[in-house]
Design a protein around this motif. Sequence first.
Motif, mmCIF file in Angstrom:
data_model
loop_
_atom_site.group_PDB
_atom_site.id
_atom_site.type_symbol
_atom_site.label_atom_id
_atom_site.label_comp_id
_atom_site.label_asym_id
_atom_site.label_seq_id
_atom_site.Cartn_x
_atom_site.Cartn_y
_atom_site.Cartn_z
ATOM 1 N N ARG A 101 1.121 -0.590 -0.249
ATOM 2 C CA ARG A 101 0.291 0.338 -0.317
ATOM 3 C C ARG A 101 0.982 1.522 -0.047
ATOM 4 N NH1 ARG A 101 -3.962 -2.521 4.209
ATOM 5 N NH2 ARG A 101 -1.834 -1.793 5.693
ATOM 6 N N ILE A 102 0.351 2.695 -0.939
ATOM 7 C CA ILE A 102 1.434 3.664 -0.860
ATOM 8 C C ILE A 102 0.552 4.511 -0.490
ATOM 9 C CG2 ILE A 102 2.805 4.696 -2.437
ATOM 10 C CD1 ILE A 102 4.026 2.092 -3.004
ATOM 11 N N MET A 103 1.195 5.403 -0.429
ATOM 12 C CA MET A 103 -0.032 6.595 -0.104
ATOM 13 C C MET A 103 0.657 7.327 -1.171
ATOM 14 S SD MET A 103 -1.443 8.847 3.616
ATOM 15 C CE MET A 103 -1.922 6.416 4.083
ATOM 16 N N GLY A 104 -0.635 8.193 -1.851
ATOM 17 C CA GLY A 104 0.077 9.494 -2.245
ATOM 18 C C GLY A 104 -0.560 10.757 -2.158
ATOM 19 N N ILE A 105 -0.151 11.736 -1.543
ATOM 20 C CA ILE A 105 -1.502 13.610 -1.118
ATOM 21 C C ILE A 105 -0.865 13.925 -1.712
ATOM 22 C CG2 ILE A 105 -1.421 14.307 0.922
ATOM 23 C CD1 ILE A 105 0.438 12.264 2.389
ATOM 24 N N LYS A 106 -2.089 14.501 -2.553
ATOM 25 C CA LYS A 106 -2.744 15.616 -3.226
ATOM 26 C C LYS A 106 -3.138 17.127 -2.459
ATOM 27 C CE LYS A 106 -3.920 17.601 -7.722
ATOM 28 N NZ LYS A 106 -3.759 17.327 -9.259
ATOM 29 N N THR A 107 -2.138 17.696 -2.649
ATOM 30 C CA THR A 107 -3.283 19.129 -1.249
ATOM 31 C C THR A 107 -3.259 20.854 -2.134
ATOM 32 O OG1 THR A 107 -2.334 18.523 0.807
ATOM 33 C CG2 THR A 107 -3.291 20.622 0.422
ATOM 34 N N THR A 108 -4.507 21.312 -2.568
ATOM 35 C CA THR A 108 -4.907 21.723 -3.231
ATOM 36 C C THR A 108 -5.613 22.843 -2.541
ATOM 37 O OG1 THR A 108 -7.200 21.477 -3.365
ATOM 38 C CG2 THR A 108 -5.881 20.821 -5.425
ATOM 39 N N PHE A 118 -4.985 9.327 -1.441
ATOM 40 C CA PHE A 118 -5.315 8.249 -2.607
ATOM 41 C C PHE A 118 -4.188 7.262 -1.466
ATOM 42 C CE2 PHE A 118 -5.066 12.116 -4.779
ATOM 43 C CZ PHE A 118 -6.322 11.853 -5.643
ATOM 44 N N VAL A 119 -4.763 6.351 -1.484
ATOM 45 C CA VAL A 119 -3.887 4.975 -1.314
ATOM 46 C C VAL A 119 -3.835 3.350 -2.439
ATOM 47 C CG1 VAL A 119 -3.531 3.197 0.878
ATOM 48 C CG2 VAL A 119 -5.096 5.447 0.660
ATOM 49 N N ASP A 120 -2.872 3.646 -2.875
ATOM 50 C CA ASP A 120 -2.544 2.437 -4.253
ATOM 51 C C ASP A 120 -2.001 1.131 -3.999
ATOM 52 O OD1 ASP A 120 -2.516 2.021 -6.766
ATOM 53 O OD2 ASP A 120 0.051 2.293 -6.954
ATOM 54 N N THR A 121 -2.960 0.701 -4.253
ATOM 55 C CA THR A 121 -2.925 -0.937 -3.187
ATOM 56 C C THR A 121 -2.583 -2.109 -4.251
ATOM 57 O OG1 THR A 121 -5.822 -1.138 -4.122
ATOM 58 C CG2 THR A 121 -4.950 -0.814 -2.049
ATOM 59 N N PRO A 122 -2.443 -2.945 -4.078
ATOM 60 C CA PRO A 122 -1.685 -4.413 -5.213
ATOM 61 C C PRO A 122 -3.272 -4.986 -5.921
ATOM 62 C CG PRO A 122 -0.540 -4.927 -2.479
ATOM 63 C CD PRO A 122 -2.103 -3.432 -2.255
ATOM 64 N N ARG A 134 5.567 7.745 3.103
ATOM 65 C CA ARG A 134 6.396 6.555 2.837
ATOM 66 C C ARG A 134 8.017 7.265 2.961
ATOM 67 N NH1 ARG A 134 5.972 1.229 3.471
ATOM 68 N NH2 ARG A 134 3.896 0.510 2.079
ATOM 69 N N SER A 135 9.209 6.845 3.296
ATOM 70 C CA SER A 135 10.370 7.183 3.357
ATOM 71 C C SER A 135 11.069 7.155 2.487
ATOM 72 C CB SER A 135 11.428 6.503 4.849
ATOM 73 O OG SER A 135 11.570 4.877 4.230
ATOM 74 N N MET A 136 12.052 8.109 2.191
ATOM 75 C CA MET A 136 12.974 8.301 0.835
ATOM 76 C C MET A 136 13.166 6.801 0.581
ATOM 77 S SD MET A 136 12.075 10.293 -1.601
ATOM 78 C CE MET A 136 13.784 9.368 -2.417
ATOM 79 N N ARG A 137 13.720 5.636 2.183
ATOM 80 C CA ARG A 137 14.222 4.825 1.947
ATOM 81 C C ARG A 137 13.095 3.160 1.569
ATOM 82 N NH1 ARG A 137 18.530 2.691 6.842
ATOM 83 N NH2 ARG A 137 18.322 0.583 6.445
ATOM 84 N N PHE A 138 11.584 3.736 1.764
ATOM 85 C CA PHE A 138 11.368 2.561 0.943
ATOM 86 C C PHE A 138 11.250 3.306 -0.515
ATOM 87 C CE2 PHE A 138 6.952 2.353 -1.019
ATOM 88 C CZ PHE A 138 6.893 0.821 -0.945
ATOM 89 N N VAL A 139 11.284 4.585 -1.366
ATOM 90 C CA VAL A 139 10.816 4.728 -2.598
ATOM 91 C C VAL A 139 12.485 4.397 -2.946
ATOM 92 C CG1 VAL A 139 11.228 6.567 -3.938
ATOM 93 C CG2 VAL A 139 9.540 6.757 -2.252
ATOM 94 N N ALA A 140 13.746 4.289 -2.557
ATOM 95 C CA ALA A 140 15.160 3.827 -3.183
ATOM 96 C C ALA A 140 14.676 2.424 -3.457
ATOM 97 C CB ALA A 140 15.766 4.249 -2.185
ATOM 98 N N ALA A 141 14.100 1.398 -2.753
ATOM 99 C CA ALA A 141 14.282 0.288 -3.214
ATOM 100 C C ALA A 141 12.839 0.137 -3.442
ATOM 101 C CB ALA A 141 13.890 -0.241 -1.618
#
Length: 301
Positions: free
Chosen positions: A47-54, A61-65, A189-196
């Motif tokens: 699960r990866i959370m993506g945040i958009k703010t206006t 948003f929560v992306d899922t497998p 998510r941390s950048m450590r996770f993003v790097a992996a």
Amino acid sequence: MTDTPATRCGYIALVGRPNVGKSTLLNRLIGQKLCITSRKPQTTRHRIMGIKTTADVQYVFVDTPGMHLDNKHAMNRYLNRAASTTILGVDVIVFVIDAGGWAKDDDMIVEKLKQAGVPVVLAINKVDRLANKEDLLPLLASVNEKMAFQDIIPLSATKGVNIEVLEQQLANLLPHSEFFFAEDQITDRSMRFVAAELIREKLIRRLGKELPYALTVEIEEYVQEDGMLNVGAVIWVERPGQKAIVIGKGGSMLKEIGRQSREELEKMLDTKVFVRLWVKVREGWSDDERALRSLGYSEDS
């Protein structure tokens, strides 16, 4: 009695079967690359959370497998659990299907969505691939019979078609609330996770059809010093023969994966990056619940 906040904020789950474009859609919605993508199914494992703010809306948003009927292996069961539990506790669900047609996995997902008790927007993705837009009409007619969708929006995550229409509908469905996150935050998510994940993406795109499912990436070093980010990662595979493939002749494949990962991380972080990669064998890790947990595959992750 407190005043109702003028702003809106809430959680939006992106669900669907594998390879319908959920991660591409999330990247498009937040306006930058957060989730890795490939043409191979089950690229998304967490699960990866993506945040958009206006000015007045914060979309979380929560992306899922991808949800699928195959439950034979521990990894498949983990992916289905991670996606299914995300449906619980969100404010809105975007159910993503492929414009190419309805599938058996879609029927299974609909049954879960009917129990969620929140508005469901159906996003029919990849309409840009249809030579004739009238080919969409039979699908539009049939999906109406599946369940009572809040809205049905044909779109293209790749081309950006109807993305603003989807955003506006979601804004209308989110509850009035103060924002949950800082306005400049784009993920939990941390950048450590993003790097992996970025390293795993390069592997998936370079390797054959089956091998990507037998590998995972674990970050062992992530240290910033003297203007340089040092990233050390272990690529876990399941058999010695797979290790040889990942390393490549004379180490060529591993060097190329490292180069591509370094360049993308440098572009993303605007800093010099040094990437070290090792390949190790852990037999049967993808079908071992304990091994999965030790490598970061848990419903909480």
